[in-house]
Design a protein around this motif. Structure first.
Motif, PDB file in Angstrom:
ATOM      1  N   UNK A 181       0.822  -1.213   0.000  1.00 33.53           N
ATOM      2  CA  UNK A 181       0.000   0.000   0.000  1.00 33.53           C
ATOM      3  C   UNK A 181       0.855   1.261   0.000  1.00 33.53           C
ATOM      4  N   UNK A 182       2.098   1.170   0.488  1.00 35.72           N
ATOM      5  CA  UNK A 182       2.973   2.339   0.525  1.00 35.72           C
ATOM      6  C   UNK A 182       3.255   2.892  -0.866  1.00 35.72           C
ATOM      7  N   UNK A 183       3.107   2.067  -1.896  1.00 39.34           N
ATOM      8  CA  UNK A 183       3.378   2.486  -3.260  1.00 39.34           C
ATOM      9  C   UNK A 183       2.100   2.684  -4.065  1.00 39.34           C
ATOM     10  N   UNK A 184       0.972   2.667  -3.379  1.00 40.99           N
ATOM     11  CA  UNK A 184      -0.331   2.786  -4.033  1.00 40.99           C
ATOM     12  C   UNK A 184      -0.981   4.120  -3.650  1.00 40.99           C
ATOM     13  N   UNK A 215       8.850  22.756  -0.650  1.00 38.29           N
ATOM     14  CA  UNK A 215       9.147  21.320  -0.618  1.00 38.29           C
ATOM     15  C   UNK A 215       9.768  20.877  -1.930  1.00 38.29           C
ATOM     16  N   UNK A 216      10.801  20.061  -1.819  1.00 39.46           N
ATOM     17  CA  UNK A 216      11.399  19.409  -2.978  1.00 39.46           C
ATOM     18  C   UNK A 216      11.495  17.920  -2.681  1.00 39.46           C
ATOM     19  N   UNK A 217      11.422  17.084  -3.716  1.00 39.98           N
ATOM     20  CA  UNK A 217      11.469  15.659  -3.440  1.00 39.98           C
ATOM     21  C   UNK A 217      11.436  14.793  -4.673  1.00 39.98           C
ATOM     22  N   UNK A 218      11.230  13.514  -4.444  1.00 45.65           N
ATOM     23  CA  UNK A 218      11.215  12.515  -5.496  1.00 45.65           C
ATOM     24  C   UNK A 218       9.890  11.775  -5.465  1.00 45.65           C
ATOM     25  N   UNK A 219       9.314  11.552  -6.645  1.00 46.07           N
ATOM     26  CA  UNK A 219       8.002  10.929  -6.776  1.00 46.07           C
ATOM     27  C   UNK A 219       8.125   9.675  -7.640  1.00 46.07           C
ATOM     28  N   UNK A 220       7.349   8.647  -7.314  1.00 40.41           N
ATOM     29  CA  UNK A 220       7.398   7.395  -8.071  1.00 40.41           C
ATOM     30  C   UNK A 220       6.643   7.538  -9.387  1.00 40.41           C
ATOM     31  N   UNK A 221       6.735   6.502 -10.232  1.00 39.68           N
ATOM     32  CA  UNK A 221       6.042   6.546 -11.511  1.00 39.68           C
ATOM     33  C   UNK A 221       4.525   6.454 -11.346  1.00 39.68           C
ATOM     34  N   UNK A 222       4.044   6.178 -10.120  1.00 41.55           N
ATOM     35  CA  UNK A 222       2.604   6.166  -9.853  1.00 41.55           C
ATOM     36  C   UNK A 222       2.153   7.423  -9.118  1.00 41.55           C
ATOM     37  N   UNK A 223       3.084   8.355  -8.934  1.00 42.54           N
ATOM     38  CA  UNK A 223       2.729   9.610  -8.288  1.00 42.54           C
ATOM     39  C   UNK A 223       2.787   9.584  -6.784  1.00 42.54           C
ATOM     40  N   UNK A 224       3.460   8.585  -6.201  1.00 45.05           N
ATOM     41  CA  UNK A 224       3.594   8.486  -4.748  1.00 45.05           C
ATOM     42  C   UNK A 224       4.912   9.119  -4.322  1.00 45.05           C
ATOM     43  N   UNK A 348      -6.149  10.407  -6.267  1.00 40.67           N
ATOM     44  CA  UNK A 348      -5.930  10.038  -7.656  1.00 40.67           C
ATOM     45  C   UNK A 348      -4.574  10.550  -8.116  1.00 40.67           C
ATOM     46  N   UNK A 349      -3.973   9.833  -9.043  1.00 40.62           N
ATOM     47  CA  UNK A 349      -2.660  10.245  -9.522  1.00 40.62           C
ATOM     48  C   UNK A 349      -2.430   9.727 -10.918  1.00 40.62           C
ATOM     49  N   UNK A 350      -2.004  10.572 -11.848  1.00 45.28           N
ATOM     50  CA  UNK A 350      -1.636  10.090 -13.164  1.00 45.28           C
ATOM     51  C   UNK A 350      -0.328   9.335 -13.107  1.00 45.28           C
ATOM     52  N   UNK A 351      -0.039   8.565 -14.129  1.00 41.71           N
ATOM     53  CA  UNK A 351       1.223   7.848 -14.190  1.00 41.71           C
ATOM     54  C   UNK A 351       2.283   8.788 -14.725  1.00 41.71           C
ATOM     55  N   UNK A 352       3.332   9.009 -13.935  1.00 39.34           N
ATOM     56  CA  UNK A 352       4.402   9.907 -14.333  1.00 39.34           C
ATOM     57  C   UNK A 352       5.724   9.224 -14.060  1.00 39.34           C
ATOM     58  N   UNK A 353       6.773   9.527 -14.826  1.00 38.13           N
ATOM     59  CA  UNK A 353       8.069   8.915 -14.556  1.00 38.13           C
ATOM     60  C   UNK A 353       8.652   9.424 -13.258  1.00 38.13           C
ATOM     61  N   UNK A 354       9.523   8.604 -12.643  1.00 41.92           N
ATOM     62  CA  UNK A 354      10.187   9.053 -11.424  1.00 41.92           C
ATOM     63  C   UNK A 354      11.040  10.250 -11.739  1.00 41.92           C
ATOM     64  N   UNK A 355      10.959  11.273 -10.865  1.00 36.72           N
ATOM     65  CA  UNK A 355      11.655  12.507 -11.140  1.00 36.72           C
ATOM     66  C   UNK A 355      11.907  13.265  -9.845  1.00 36.72           C
ATOM     67  N   UNK A 356      12.801  14.201  -9.872  1.00 38.63           N
ATOM     68  CA  UNK A 356      12.987  15.150  -8.781  1.00 38.63           C
ATOM     69  C   UNK A 356      12.158  16.384  -9.092  1.00 38.63           C
TER      70      UNK A 356
END
Length: 360
Positions: A181-184, A215-224, A348-356
């Motif tokens: 669930x941490x990645x959902x 805030x700055x950070x890193x997001x997963x390809x699922x927007x988490x 809800x979250x669109x699918x996005x590539x991992x990015x800073x």
């Protein structure tokens, strides 16, 4: 040089001999297991009922902890006349629904943090509890630990002088797993809601409510959100830096720096912990002597809630509903700054590539 000083006594409720409540549990998972274990081992509080959508899970939990009643629905749990207060330990996206169910049944509620997944939902829960005249409290258990109450008194008494800066980090690594669930995003995943809530609460506790933040950070390809750093400024110009990660372990050694003295934790601040007060070359150590470690410290918030109910309170005097709303707002802002939908109240979250990302 380490020297001695007289610290204030911890302002905690006695774990035995005080008001006693009968607890019901919604969501018989890991945190509910630890909560019930420490209540029964270290206090007079008792869990008398558990509710789950799975009768089998409820029955297994009840058997494990000697709980008299196991209910196969949440409705049956909140309707149980033997229950005084309901501990909401379900996944965070379900907190609002389950807490409102208990409030509507006239039960007090202790809701696992984050209280809900947005400031708007936390406001809705606060309004419902206030209208019903029941006590609702976010389970920000770190606030009720002995060491935290000592630090609160040091801050209130001006021992640190004017607080200038607080730094705090909370990070526990999770192996990437689509089933976790941490990645959902729909399940309320991400580091901020799980671990960051502690850091953003501590920043507010140490410096006051933030007026501005970045805030700055890193997001997963699922927007988490996987990792982030938030820099905030409160009224009076005190600043805080909050680091949160679910890709790395961090030691949790929080620091509060003032114009006269600085407090530096020597153990992870989330749990029962010791700290040192530094004044120039002198260091004075406050030692955690309760003997309770890790999640055994969950018990103090339960004893505090029982006292508040006995005293006729409907909010915690040290972590109010407005404080819970404020923490939720800080998390909203941090998640929204990371883009990709991580901060959307609907999850809800669109699918996005991992990015800073970096947002002012």
């Amino acid at each position: 040089m380490t020297t001695t000083m007289t610290f204030p006594e911890p302002e905690v409720e006695a774990l035995r001999g005080g008001p006693r409540l009968r607890w019901g549990v919604i969501g018989p998972g890991e945190i509910a297991n630890d909560f019930t274990t420490t209540l029964h081992a270290h206090s007079d509080q008792r869990v008398v009922a558990v509710g789950s959508r799975s009768p089998e899970r409820a029955a297994a939990f009840a058997a494990r902890h000697g709980v008299p009643a196991a209910h196969g629905s949440y409705e049956a749990l909140v309707a149980d006349p033997t229950v005084d207060v309901v501990y909401i330990a379900s996944p965070h996206p379900q907190h609002l629904e389950h807490a409102l169910l208990a409030v509507a049944a006239g039960k007090h509620v202790l809701v696992e943090k984050p209280m809900t997944t947005s400031a708007a939902d936390t406001r809705a829960l606060a309004a419902a509890a206030r209208a019903a005249g029941v006590l609702a409290m976010e389970a920000m258990w770190t606030r009720y630990l002995p060491g935290t109450t000592v630090l609160a008194r040091l801050l209130a008494d001006g021992v640190l002088g004017d607080v200038r800066l607080a730094t705090v980090d909370v990070g526990w690594p999770h192996r990437p797993d689509p089933a976790d669930r941490m990645f959902d995003p729909v399940a309320g995943g991400g580091a901020l809601l799980d671990a960051g809530v502690y850091g953003h609460w501590f920043a507010r506790f140490a410096t006051g409510a933030p007026v501005t933040s970045s805030t700055t950070g890193t997001v997963s390809d699922r927007g988490v959100d996987l990792q982030s750093v938030t820099v905030s400024t409160a009224t009076g110009s005190a600043q805080a830096v909050v680091s949160t990660s679910m890709t790395a372990w961090t030691p949790g050694l929080a620091v509060v720096a003032g114009s006269r003295a600085t407090v530096r934790y020597t153990d992870h601040f989330v749990f029962p912990a010791s700290f040192a007060l530094h004044h120039g070359a002198d260091a004075h150590v406050w030692e955690e002597r309760s003997g309770l470690r890790g999640r055994a410290g969950l018990v103090w918030q339960a004893a505090a809630l029982a006292r508040y109910v006995s005293d006729g309170r409907t909010e915690s005097p040290v972590h109010s509903l407005d404080d819970a709303i404020g923490v939720a707002a800080a998390l909203d802002a941090a998640r929204a700054a990371l883009d990709g939908g991580a901060g959307r109240p609907d999850g809800a979250s669109p699918s996005v590539p991992e990015r800073d990302t970096s947002t002012p």
